[in-house]
Scaffold this active site. Sequence first.
Site, PDB file in Angstrom:
ATOM      1  N   HIS A 132      46.168  90.325 -29.113  1.00 19.32           N
ATOM      2  CA  HIS A 132      46.522  91.621 -29.714  1.00 19.32           C
ATOM      3  C   HIS A 132      47.739  92.231 -29.016  1.00 19.32           C
ATOM      4  O   HIS A 132      48.678  92.699 -29.680  1.00 19.32           O
ATOM      5  CB  HIS A 132      45.320  92.560 -29.625  1.00 19.32           C
ATOM      6  CG  HIS A 132      45.624  93.986 -29.936  1.00 19.32           C
ATOM      7  ND1 HIS A 132      45.557  94.506 -31.219  1.00 19.32           N
ATOM      8  CD2 HIS A 132      46.011  95.016 -29.141  1.00 19.32           C
ATOM      9  CE1 HIS A 132      45.883  95.785 -31.197  1.00 19.32           C
ATOM     10  NE2 HIS A 132      46.165  96.125 -29.945  1.00 19.32           N
ATOM     11  N   GLU A 133      47.741  92.230 -27.682  1.00 18.19           N
ATOM     12  CA  GLU A 133      48.861  92.817 -26.948  1.00 18.19           C
ATOM     13  C   GLU A 133      50.128  91.977 -27.096  1.00 18.19           C
ATOM     14  O   GLU A 133      51.240  92.532 -27.193  1.00 18.19           O
ATOM     15  CB  GLU A 133      48.492  92.971 -25.469  1.00 18.19           C
ATOM     16  CG  GLU A 133      47.277  93.860 -25.212  1.00 18.19           C
ATOM     17  CD  GLU A 133      47.484  95.280 -25.724  1.00 18.19           C
ATOM     18  OE1 GLU A 133      48.639  95.722 -25.831  1.00 18.19           O
ATOM     19  OE2 GLU A 133      46.477  95.951 -26.016  1.00 18.19           O
TER      20      GLU A 133
END
Length: 504
Positions: free
Chosen positions: A293-294
């Site tokens: 996600h990051e």
Amino acid sequence: MDLIGIRLFKRNVSILTTLNRCRIFNSVVRWRDQRKLYSYKTLSDSAPTDLTRTHFSLSARGSLFPKSLSQTSRSRRLGICLTEFKSPIQAVPVIIQPTREFHTSGRLKALPAPVIWLVLKPIQKLVAIILGRSIRKWWLALPPNKQQLFREWTWRRRWHLAGAGAGFMFFISLFFLTHLDESPVTGRTRLLVFSRENFLELAQFTSDGYMEEFKESLLPASDPRHQVVEKVVQHIAQRNQDIAEISSVSWTVHVVDGPTVNAFVLPNGEVFIFTAMLEAVADVHQLTFILGHEMAHALIGHAAEQASLSHVVELLSLILLTAIWAICPRDSLAVLGQWIQSKLVQFLFDRPFSRKLEAEADQVGLQLAAKACADVRAGPVFWQQMEISEQLRGEPTIPEWLSTHPSHQNRVRQLDRLVPEALELRGRCDCPALPAADPRVIFSKSVRLILENAKKQEVMEKEENNEKGRAGVMLPLPQTPPVPAQGAPLGGLLASSALPQNSA
């Protein structure tokens, strides 16, 4: 002219020709010596001999031509610039200088465009406030007849003003059209005022600041937690080499020992994750999803996209801010209007757009985790864990429209819709088969069992309290024990004090 004169003339011509040839030969010798001197400075011991092996022939016209040009490419590889030979008649001096002798100063680095915009942002607001307030003061200082004349002048030129406004909107539209870009992976059309290269420069400044801030709490590379995060990040990057934004970045991991449940990735590939986040995840599959996600934020360029939209909205809001300070009759009302305007921009543009980018990062992060052979079904479980953890800590629940992130429940629902597609992508990437037990089902059963046990425990505690209450009603009230008479036995006294006393 007699015969003797003719002979003397021919002899003088011969002598002049010989002198010219000697000059040419001396110039060649001087050039060869100069070339040999520079070659001794810049090359190895055998290089001067090689460079002086070129033979030259002098034609009748006095021009000099090289017989062998085989040394030209060799000398260029060694970094020496050779000037082409020209006729000595042109009197052009030949200067040979090695390029290694030149030293230039370092190029001055300009500040990235986002940094300049952040510096100019408050100045722009101040200019808009001063301009609007000056317009208001100017208007109030006009006498009524001049105010009426100005209104009539504006009405007569209403079409000119409308045309100017239409032209302004045309240039804004043209600016938007020329700054449209396609988002990686998702292919979404977006507005980019600041390029990804600008934010790579800004990321270096930001990374240096974080390294200075966390220098006392960074875990060493030998720490097992750092090694786990390093392996997961490199595995995600290796399995997604087909994405140019991932393969072109060198990913570096920094694990910060801190209580914050957070992780973030800068556009230049600097990964920062706190140990509290490592404690919040249940397994390596959830950690892969979080890091994916990051990393999705970084590869899509969400920072540049969000700053671009904020920049455009800020420039347009300056017009409204000027109008507020020009229209409001008092400064206090203008300050109130400015506060209302900032909140409207925040809740209507900034936070909804931030929630949109977070949802897109969840989608792309799930795909990155799927290609890394993680169990993507663990993604929704993580956000369910976070919701329960916040409830147990007693943290207040913030409405989604007030937050920059989607609510945990909405994230769970969105990820549940994306899990089947992610599982298909995982199956096409030659990943091992997943266990039949779905982590989502196991987590739901575990939560249900915990809640049932908690309810049973609560019921049992209530029953125990009720029994203690009923037993307390039957017990006698505490009374003052009688003073024993002299010679009375101790056992009889204890026995009599334990019995209930009859009233007289």
